[in-house]
Motif scaffolding. Structure first.
Motif, PDB file in Angstrom:
ATOM      1  N   CYS A 177      -4.227  -7.136  -0.372  1.00 32.96           N
ATOM      2  CA  CYS A 177      -4.101  -5.866  -1.113  1.00 32.96           C
ATOM      3  C   CYS A 177      -4.835  -6.003  -2.445  1.00 32.96           C
ATOM      4  CB  CYS A 177      -2.618  -5.586  -1.337  1.00 32.96           C
ATOM      5  SG  CYS A 177      -2.286  -4.305  -2.560  1.00 32.96           S
ATOM      6  N   THR A 178      -5.636  -4.999  -2.790  1.00 30.74           N
ATOM      7  CA  THR A 178      -6.398  -5.051  -4.050  1.00 30.74           C
ATOM      8  C   THR A 178      -5.699  -4.301  -5.184  1.00 30.74           C
ATOM      9  OG1 THR A 178      -7.601  -3.054  -3.486  1.00 30.74           O
ATOM     10  CG2 THR A 178      -8.614  -5.128  -2.824  1.00 30.74           C
ATOM     11  N   SER A 179      -4.474  -3.834  -4.937  1.00 30.02           N
ATOM     12  CA  SER A 179      -3.699  -3.110  -5.965  1.00 30.02           C
ATOM     13  C   SER A 179      -4.418  -1.852  -6.452  1.00 30.02           C
ATOM     14  CB  SER A 179      -3.386  -4.012  -7.167  1.00 30.02           C
ATOM     15  OG  SER A 179      -2.960  -5.268  -6.749  1.00 30.02           O
ATOM     16  N   CYS A 180      -5.022  -1.132  -5.539  1.00 30.22           N
ATOM     17  CA  CYS A 180      -5.714   0.104  -5.952  1.00 30.22           C
ATOM     18  C   CYS A 180      -4.731   1.277  -6.110  1.00 30.22           C
ATOM     19  CB  CYS A 180      -6.804   0.459  -4.944  1.00 30.22           C
ATOM     20  SG  CYS A 180      -6.162   1.090  -3.381  1.00 30.22           S
ATOM     21  N   PHE A 181      -3.549   1.147  -5.538  1.00 30.23           N
ATOM     22  CA  PHE A 181      -2.466   2.143  -5.647  1.00 30.23           C
ATOM     23  C   PHE A 181      -2.717   3.454  -4.897  1.00 30.23           C
ATOM     24  CE2 PHE A 181       0.711   0.346  -8.561  1.00 30.23           C
ATOM     25  CZ  PHE A 181       0.045  -0.799  -8.962  1.00 30.23           C
ATOM     26  N   ASN A 182      -3.762   3.551  -4.097  1.00 28.22           N
ATOM     27  CA  ASN A 182      -3.999   4.749  -3.261  1.00 28.22           C
ATOM     28  C   ASN A 182      -2.763   5.082  -2.446  1.00 28.22           C
ATOM     29  OD1 ASN A 182      -6.535   5.661  -3.690  1.00 28.22           O
ATOM     30  ND2 ASN A 182      -7.417   4.911  -1.770  1.00 28.22           N
ATOM     31  N   CYS A 183      -2.237   4.050  -1.771  1.00 28.36           N
ATOM     32  CA  CYS A 183      -1.094   4.248  -0.869  1.00 28.36           C
ATOM     33  C   CYS A 183       0.110   4.744  -1.644  1.00 28.36           C
ATOM     34  CB  CYS A 183      -0.765   2.925  -0.178  1.00 28.36           C
ATOM     35  SG  CYS A 183      -0.500   1.579  -1.350  1.00 28.36           S
ATOM     36  N   GLN A 184       0.328   4.112  -2.775  1.00 28.19           N
ATOM     37  CA  GLN A 184       1.530   4.421  -3.562  1.00 28.19           C
ATOM     38  C   GLN A 184       1.506   5.858  -4.075  1.00 28.19           C
ATOM     39  OE1 GLN A 184       2.896   0.959  -5.589  1.00 28.19           O
ATOM     40  NE2 GLN A 184       3.773   2.136  -7.245  1.00 28.19           N
ATOM     41  N   GLU A 185       0.307   6.349  -4.413  1.00 27.64           N
ATOM     42  CA  GLU A 185       0.154   7.739  -4.859  1.00 27.64           C
ATOM     43  C   GLU A 185       0.508   8.716  -3.752  1.00 27.64           C
ATOM     44  OE1 GLU A 185      -0.843   9.109  -7.830  1.00 27.64           O
ATOM     45  OE2 GLU A 185      -0.628   7.104  -8.649  1.00 27.64           O
ATOM     46  N   ARG A 186       0.307   8.292  -2.506  1.00 27.45           N
ATOM     47  CA  ARG A 186       0.427   9.241  -1.390  1.00 27.45           C
ATOM     48  C   ARG A 186       1.693   9.105  -0.563  1.00 27.45           C
ATOM     49  NH1 ARG A 186      -5.906   8.623   0.269  1.00 27.45           N
ATOM     50  NH2 ARG A 186      -6.684   9.674  -1.576  1.00 27.45           N
ATOM     51  N   CYS A 187       2.422   8.050  -0.742  1.00 33.36           N
ATOM     52  CA  CYS A 187       3.600   7.844   0.119  1.00 33.36           C
ATOM     53  C   CYS A 187       4.606   8.978  -0.055  1.00 33.36           C
ATOM     54  CB  CYS A 187       4.254   6.505  -0.233  1.00 33.36           C
ATOM     55  SG  CYS A 187       5.832   6.291   0.610  1.00 33.36           S
ATOM     56  N   PRO A 188       4.979   9.661   1.032  1.00 35.91           N
ATOM     57  CA  PRO A 188       5.930  10.768   0.926  1.00 35.91           C
ATOM     58  C   PRO A 188       7.328  10.312   0.521  1.00 35.91           C
ATOM     59  CG  PRO A 188       5.467  10.283   3.224  1.00 35.91           C
ATOM     60  CD  PRO A 188       4.533   9.433   2.413  1.00 35.91           C
ATOM     61  N   GLN A 189       7.590   9.023   0.657  1.00 40.09           N
ATOM     62  CA  GLN A 189       8.911   8.497   0.322  1.00 40.09           C
ATOM     63  C   GLN A 189       8.933   7.803  -1.042  1.00 40.09           C
ATOM     64  OE1 GLN A 189      11.079   9.993   2.228  1.00 40.09           O
ATOM     65  NE2 GLN A 189      12.130   8.096   2.781  1.00 40.09           N
ATOM     66  N   ASN A 190       7.824   7.900  -1.759  1.00 44.61           N
ATOM     67  CA  ASN A 190       7.723   7.214  -3.063  1.00 44.61           C
ATOM     68  C   ASN A 190       8.011   5.714  -2.970  1.00 44.61           C
ATOM     69  OD1 ASN A 190       7.031   9.554  -4.477  1.00 44.61           O
ATOM     70  ND2 ASN A 190       9.182  10.125  -4.676  1.00 44.61           N
ATOM     71  N   VAL A 191       7.600   5.126  -1.864  1.00 50.74           N
ATOM     72  CA  VAL A 191       7.730   3.672  -1.758  1.00 50.74           C
ATOM     73  C   VAL A 191       6.664   3.047  -2.668  1.00 50.74           C
ATOM     74  CG1 VAL A 191       7.591   1.674  -0.206  1.00 50.74           C
ATOM     75  CG2 VAL A 191       8.583   3.819   0.610  1.00 50.74           C
ATOM     76  N   GLU A 192       7.076   2.076  -3.452  1.00 50.65           N
ATOM     77  CA  GLU A 192       6.138   1.431  -4.392  1.00 50.65           C
ATOM     78  C   GLU A 192       5.437   0.288  -3.665  1.00 50.65           C
ATOM     79  OE1 GLU A 192       8.793   0.621  -7.676  1.00 50.65           O
ATOM     80  OE2 GLU A 192       8.235   2.535  -8.587  1.00 50.65           O
ATOM     81  N   ILE A 193       4.485   0.680  -2.838  1.00 47.64           N
ATOM     82  CA  ILE A 193       3.885  -0.270  -1.892  1.00 47.64           C
ATOM     83  C   ILE A 193       3.127  -1.395  -2.604  1.00 47.64           C
ATOM     84  CG2 ILE A 193       2.344  -0.459   0.108  1.00 47.64           C
ATOM     85  CD1 ILE A 193       2.908   2.821   0.107  1.00 47.64           C
TER      86      ILE A 193
END
Ligand code: SF4
Ligand code: SF4
Length: 171
Positions: free
Chosen positions: A75-91
């Protein structure tokens, strides 16, 4: 205890271990929709990595597979996933948490031991090499001065930071 109950208890204890840690609190909100995986630039390029899979293994308590594998380090810590997770999971935060657990278990890539050693010794993650010194001179840049590490080391000590162990060479 029947085998499936043992597995269930282990699964609970690992996801609890993760959710009790800073950054790991949101793990159990994941409902495996896959939005993170389809947002992830690394997953697009490298089949070893899929954030949804990483979270699934954590939820299922597959601790050994997770901590000894490559995935959590990609993981490169770009936070794309975290911005989009419908459950606000801090991936992305969860990846840090899983890495911390892996380091404590002696499972970190050797480069992290090098980074940790350089940080403690020089206050820099990447030690200054002769190559860098020479290039700076060529570009007319001043030589890098040593930074004071005394205060930094006090902070690192207070936070419990220790240099990660190097793994035994496998070949
Ligand atoms: S986007 Fe969020 S809920 Fe969906 S799989 Fe990823 S972490 Fe889980
Ligand atoms: S933070 Fe990590 S897991 Fe999330 S999209 Fe970026 S690279 Fe992928």
């Amino acid at each position: 205890m029947p085998h499936h109950n043992v597995k269930k208890a282990e699964a609970m204890s690992f996801s609890e271990e993760v959710t009790c840690r800073h950054g790991g609190e949101t793990l159990t909100a994941c409902y495996q929709c896959g939005t993170c995986a389809s947002s992830c630039p690394v997953a697009r390029l490298d089949s070893r990595f899929n954030p949804r899979e990483v979270l699934k293994l954590a939820l299922l308590g597959e601790k050994d597979e997770l901590l000894s594998g490559d995935a959590i380090w990609l993981c490169t810590s770009c936070f794309n996933c975290q911005e989009r997770c419908p459950q606000n999971v801090e991936i992305a935060e969860l990846m840090f948490t899983l890495r911390n657990i892996a380091i404590e278990a002696g499972n970190s890539p050797n480069i992290y031991a090098d980074f940790g050693g350089a940080l403690l010794a020089d206050g820099r993650i990447v030690a200054i090499s002769k190559f860098v010194e020479k290039k700076r001179e060529e570009f007319g840049l001043p030589p890098l001065k040593p930074v004071g590490v005394e205060d930094l080391n006090k902070i690192l000590e207070a936070t419990g930071f220790t240099k990660p162990e190097k793994k035994e060479a496998s070949q």
